[in-house]
Scaffold this motif. Structure first.
Motif, mmCIF file in Angstrom:
data_model
loop_
_atom_site.group_PDB
_atom_site.id
_atom_site.type_symbol
_atom_site.label_atom_id
_atom_site.label_comp_id
_atom_site.label_asym_id
_atom_site.label_seq_id
_atom_site.Cartn_x
_atom_site.Cartn_y
_atom_site.Cartn_z
ATOM 1 N N HIS A 128 -2.032 1.957 -5.438
ATOM 2 C CA HIS A 128 -1.366 1.241 -6.520
ATOM 3 C C HIS A 128 -1.443 -0.271 -6.269
ATOM 4 C CE1 HIS A 128 0.271 5.253 -6.837
ATOM 5 N NE2 HIS A 128 0.776 4.953 -8.017
ATOM 6 N N GLU A 129 -1.625 -1.013 -7.341
ATOM 7 C CA GLU A 129 -1.661 -2.462 -7.217
ATOM 8 C C GLU A 129 -0.640 -3.071 -8.181
ATOM 9 O OE1 GLU A 129 -4.942 -6.056 -7.614
ATOM 10 O OE2 GLU A 129 -5.613 -4.030 -7.140
ATOM 11 N N PHE A 139 8.146 -1.828 -4.698
ATOM 12 C CA PHE A 139 8.997 -1.264 -3.651
ATOM 13 C C PHE A 139 9.609 0.056 -4.086
ATOM 14 C CE2 PHE A 139 8.999 -5.561 -1.758
ATOM 15 C CZ PHE A 139 8.681 -5.197 -0.458
ATOM 16 N N GLU A 140 9.992 0.164 -5.349
ATOM 17 C CA GLU A 140 10.564 1.414 -5.850
ATOM 18 C C GLU A 140 9.533 2.547 -5.793
ATOM 19 O OE1 GLU A 140 12.810 3.181 -9.806
ATOM 20 O OE2 GLU A 140 11.466 1.463 -10.048
ATOM 21 N N VAL A 141 8.328 2.265 -6.264
ATOM 22 C CA VAL A 141 7.265 3.276 -6.253
ATOM 23 C C VAL A 141 6.976 3.710 -4.819
ATOM 24 C CG1 VAL A 141 4.788 3.624 -6.686
ATOM 25 C CG2 VAL A 141 6.234 2.558 -8.431
ATOM 26 N N SER A 142 6.905 2.752 -3.922
ATOM 27 C CA SER A 142 6.630 3.057 -2.517
ATOM 28 C C SER A 142 7.781 3.824 -1.879
ATOM 29 C CB SER A 142 6.366 1.765 -1.758
ATOM 30 O OG SER A 142 6.022 2.045 -0.434
ATOM 31 N N ASP A 143 9.002 3.365 -2.074
ATOM 32 C CA ASP A 143 10.168 3.974 -1.454
ATOM 33 C C ASP A 143 10.416 5.395 -1.942
ATOM 34 O OD1 ASP A 143 12.592 3.935 0.173
ATOM 35 O OD2 ASP A 143 13.688 3.787 -1.732
ATOM 36 N N LYS A 144 10.251 5.612 -3.246
ATOM 37 C CA LYS A 144 10.529 6.926 -3.832
ATOM 38 C C LYS A 144 9.293 7.822 -3.887
ATOM 39 C CE LYS A 144 14.415 5.258 -6.546
ATOM 40 N NZ LYS A 144 14.939 5.004 -7.904
ATOM 41 N N LYS A 145 8.169 7.309 -3.376
ATOM 42 C CA LYS A 145 6.909 8.064 -3.355
ATOM 43 C C LYS A 145 6.530 8.562 -4.754
ATOM 44 C CE LYS A 145 6.682 7.888 1.166
ATOM 45 N NZ LYS A 145 6.887 6.504 1.512
ATOM 46 N N LEU A 146 6.611 7.666 -5.730
ATOM 47 C CA LEU A 146 6.297 8.011 -7.110
ATOM 48 C C LEU A 146 4.789 8.022 -7.354
ATOM 49 C CD1 LEU A 146 8.977 5.760 -8.889
ATOM 50 C CD2 LEU A 146 9.167 8.181 -8.263
ATOM 51 N N ASP A 147 4.372 8.834 -8.287
ATOM 52 C CA ASP A 147 3.000 8.819 -8.794
ATOM 53 C C ASP A 147 1.948 8.947 -7.689
ATOM 54 O OD1 ASP A 147 1.059 8.637 -10.843
ATOM 55 O OD2 ASP A 147 0.916 6.463 -10.607
ATOM 56 N N ASN A 148 2.196 9.828 -6.701
ATOM 57 C CA ASN A 148 1.238 10.075 -5.605
ATOM 58 C C ASN A 148 0.879 8.819 -4.820
ATOM 59 O OD1 ASN A 148 0.891 12.803 -5.445
ATOM 60 N ND2 ASN A 148 -0.886 12.864 -6.801
ATOM 61 N N VAL A 149 1.817 7.906 -4.679
ATOM 62 C CA VAL A 149 1.553 6.657 -3.965
ATOM 63 C C VAL A 149 1.272 6.931 -2.489
ATOM 64 C CG1 VAL A 149 3.978 6.168 -3.417
ATOM 65 C CG2 VAL A 149 2.345 4.275 -3.620
ATOM 66 N N VAL A 150 0.353 6.178 -1.934
ATOM 67 C CA VAL A 150 0.149 6.151 -0.485
ATOM 68 C C VAL A 150 0.572 4.762 -0.015
ATOM 69 C CG1 VAL A 150 -1.497 6.338 1.407
ATOM 70 C CG2 VAL A 150 -1.675 7.884 -0.533
ATOM 71 N N LYS A 151 -0.148 3.751 -0.445
ATOM 72 C CA LYS A 151 0.211 2.358 -0.133
ATOM 73 C C LYS A 151 0.047 1.520 -1.398
ATOM 74 C CE LYS A 151 1.019 2.845 4.238
ATOM 75 N NZ LYS A 151 2.384 2.827 4.706
ATOM 76 N N VAL A 152 0.904 0.534 -1.505
ATOM 77 C CA VAL A 152 0.774 -0.404 -2.628
ATOM 78 C C VAL A 152 0.194 -1.716 -2.148
ATOM 79 C CG1 VAL A 152 2.720 0.615 -3.878
ATOM 80 C CG2 VAL A 152 3.108 -1.350 -2.396
ATOM 81 N N MET A 153 -0.489 -2.398 -3.047
ATOM 82 C CA MET A 153 -0.994 -3.733 -2.768
ATOM 83 C C MET A 153 -0.324 -4.670 -3.761
ATOM 84 S SD MET A 153 -4.788 -5.440 -3.034
ATOM 85 C CE MET A 153 -5.514 -4.271 -1.916
ATOM 86 N N ILE A 154 0.172 -5.764 -3.243
ATOM 87 C CA ILE A 154 0.803 -6.765 -4.083
ATOM 88 C C ILE A 154 -0.105 -7.986 -4.113
ATOM 89 C CG2 ILE A 154 2.811 -8.253 -4.395
ATOM 90 C CD1 ILE A 154 4.425 -6.033 -2.935
ATOM 91 N N THR A 155 -0.518 -8.370 -5.302
ATOM 92 C CA THR A 155 -1.415 -9.523 -5.434
ATOM 93 C C THR A 155 -0.623 -10.745 -5.888
ATOM 94 O OG1 THR A 155 -1.970 -8.889 -7.701
ATOM 95 C CG2 THR A 155 -3.434 -8.113 -5.952
ATOM 96 N N PHE A 156 -1.048 -11.877 -5.395
ATOM 97 C CA PHE A 156 -0.376 -13.140 -5.705
ATOM 98 C C PHE A 156 -1.161 -13.898 -6.737
ATOM 99 C CE2 PHE A 156 0.993 -11.845 -1.584
ATOM 100 C CZ PHE A 156 2.341 -12.181 -1.547
#
Length: 156
Positions: A128-129, A139-156
């Motif tokens: 997820h990006e 953080f919500e998606v990562s913390d709650k393991k939503l939508d088959n998340v493994v790791k998220v990337m945050i772009t600036f």
């Protein structure tokens, strides 16, 4: 060898070299790992969840002289319990190593060495990006393991 129940994560584990996958929802992890290792256990078990049950399992499947590498965050509870007998009542020379956040510069130097040596391609883990403005959702998606998340990337 990996321990995972989610098919997409099992596939990811195989991408990173896991030859065997133990599905904890359908089999006893300790029994299966000891069976696969002919009763010896593994040299190293990595606990990445931060749950007491998985930490205990890691200790149980690690052979004497082996290492339990803990990278999970134990944010709840007062104690993390070590199973006494499988720990060899303290005499099995099992090392418990931690390393979630060894410090800013040190952590970054370690990570950069791994990336520079091309030992791991982390892009396979990014599922997820999010833009910086959507960090709370990330953080919500990562913390709650939503939508088959493994790791998220945050772009600036």
């Amino acid at each position: 060898m990996g321990v995972e129940s989610v098919p997409d994560r099992q596939k990811l584990a195989r991408t990173y070299g896991a030859g065997e996958i133990v599905d904890f929802t359908s089999e006893d992890v300790v029994e299966r790992v000891l069976d696969l290792t002919r009763g010896e256990g593994v040299d190293t078990a990595i606990e990445a969840l931060g749950a007491n049950a998985t930490f205990q399992t890691a200790v149980k499947i690690t052979k004497p002289g082996g290492t339990v590498s803990n990278i999970g965050y134990f944010g709840e509870g007062e104690f993390v319990r070590i199973p006494r007998v499988e720990w060899g009542v303290g005499m099995a020379d099992k090392t418990i190593a931690t390393g979630l956040c060894p410090g800013g510069r040190l952590r970054m130097e370690r990570l950069l060495r791994v990336l520079e040596a091309q030992l791991v391609d982390p892009s396979h883990m990014t599922t997820h990006e999010f833009r910086f403005d959507d960090m709370e959702r990330a953080f919500e998606v990562s913390d709650k393991k939503l939508d088959n998340v493994v790791k998220v990337m945050i772009t600036f």
